[in-house]
Design a protein around this motif. Structure first.
Motif, PDB file in Angstrom:
ATOM      1  N   SER A  35       0.827  -1.198   0.000  1.00 33.80           N
ATOM      2  CA  SER A  35       0.000   0.000   0.000  1.00 33.80           C
ATOM      3  C   SER A  35       0.867   1.257   0.000  1.00 33.80           C
ATOM      4  O   SER A  35       0.609   2.202  -0.744  1.00 33.80           O
ATOM      5  N   ALA A  36       1.900   1.266   0.824  1.00 34.04           N
ATOM      6  CA  ALA A  36       2.798   2.425   0.886  1.00 34.04           C
ATOM      7  C   ALA A  36       3.475   2.665  -0.461  1.00 34.04           C
ATOM      8  O   ALA A  36       3.564   3.803  -0.931  1.00 34.04           O
ATOM      9  N   LEU A  37       3.932   1.597  -1.105  1.00 30.66           N
ATOM     10  CA  LEU A  37       4.582   1.757  -2.406  1.00 30.66           C
ATOM     11  C   LEU A  37       3.598   2.233  -3.471  1.00 30.66           C
ATOM     12  O   LEU A  37       3.956   3.042  -4.330  1.00 30.66           O
ATOM     13  N   ALA A  38       2.382   1.757  -3.409  1.00 32.52           N
ATOM     14  CA  ALA A  38       1.369   2.182  -4.380  1.00 32.52           C
ATOM     15  C   ALA A  38       1.100   3.679  -4.281  1.00 32.52           C
ATOM     16  O   ALA A  38       0.704   4.314  -5.253  1.00 32.52           O
ATOM     17  N   GLN A  39       1.333   4.239  -3.117  1.00 36.69           N
ATOM     18  CA  GLN A  39       1.072   5.657  -2.883  1.00 36.69           C
ATOM     19  C   GLN A  39       2.322   6.525  -3.018  1.00 36.69           C
ATOM     20  O   GLN A  39       2.289   7.711  -2.732  1.00 36.69           O
ATOM     21  N   SER A  40       3.414   5.939  -3.468  1.00 39.57           N
ATOM     22  CA  SER A  40       4.672   6.687  -3.478  1.00 39.57           C
ATOM     23  C   SER A  40       4.793   7.691  -4.613  1.00 39.57           C
ATOM     24  O   SER A  40       5.548   8.639  -4.500  1.00 39.57           O
ATOM     25  N   ALA A  41       4.053   7.510  -5.701  1.00 37.95           N
ATOM     26  CA  ALA A  41       4.261   8.430  -6.815  1.00 37.95           C
ATOM     27  C   ALA A  41       2.993   8.849  -7.544  1.00 37.95           C
ATOM     28  O   ALA A  41       3.019   9.810  -8.282  1.00 37.95           O
ATOM     29  N   ASN A  42       1.899   8.177  -7.333  1.00 39.75           N
ATOM     30  CA  ASN A  42       0.762   8.432  -8.202  1.00 39.75           C
ATOM     31  C   ASN A  42      -0.468   9.013  -7.509  1.00 39.75           C
ATOM     32  O   ASN A  42      -1.523   9.102  -8.122  1.00 39.75           O
TER      33      ASN A  42
END
Length: 82
Positions: A35-42
């Protein structure tokens, strides 16, 4: 609906990446890391289910500091109206 525009920091993204690559990471850790990675750039926001998981982690003393950091990051990026 109000959109939360916060994004995962580079430090948390690195922690999340390392967690996902770890064979010893739990399913909870990997879910929070994803979840954290999914929110890192988009600009994606935390979903309701993962908000509940993150909230449970932060209320419990049994989780590691890294897991709690991931949970805090994910929860800070949740929809404020939910």
């Amino acid at each position: 609906m109000t959109k939360n525009t916060k994004q995962t920091t580079r430090r948390i993204a690195t922690l999340a990446s390392e967690t996902l690559q770890s064979s010893s990471a739990s399913q909870v850790q990997k879910s929070l890391a994803a979840s954290a990675l999914a929110q890192s750039a988009n600009g994606k926001q935390t979903g309701a289910h993962i908000e509940e998981v993150a909230s449970r982690v932060l209320r419990s003393e049994k989780y590691s500091e890294n897991t709690r950091e991931l949970a805090a990051s994910v929860l800070s990026q949740s929809n404020k109206l939910r």
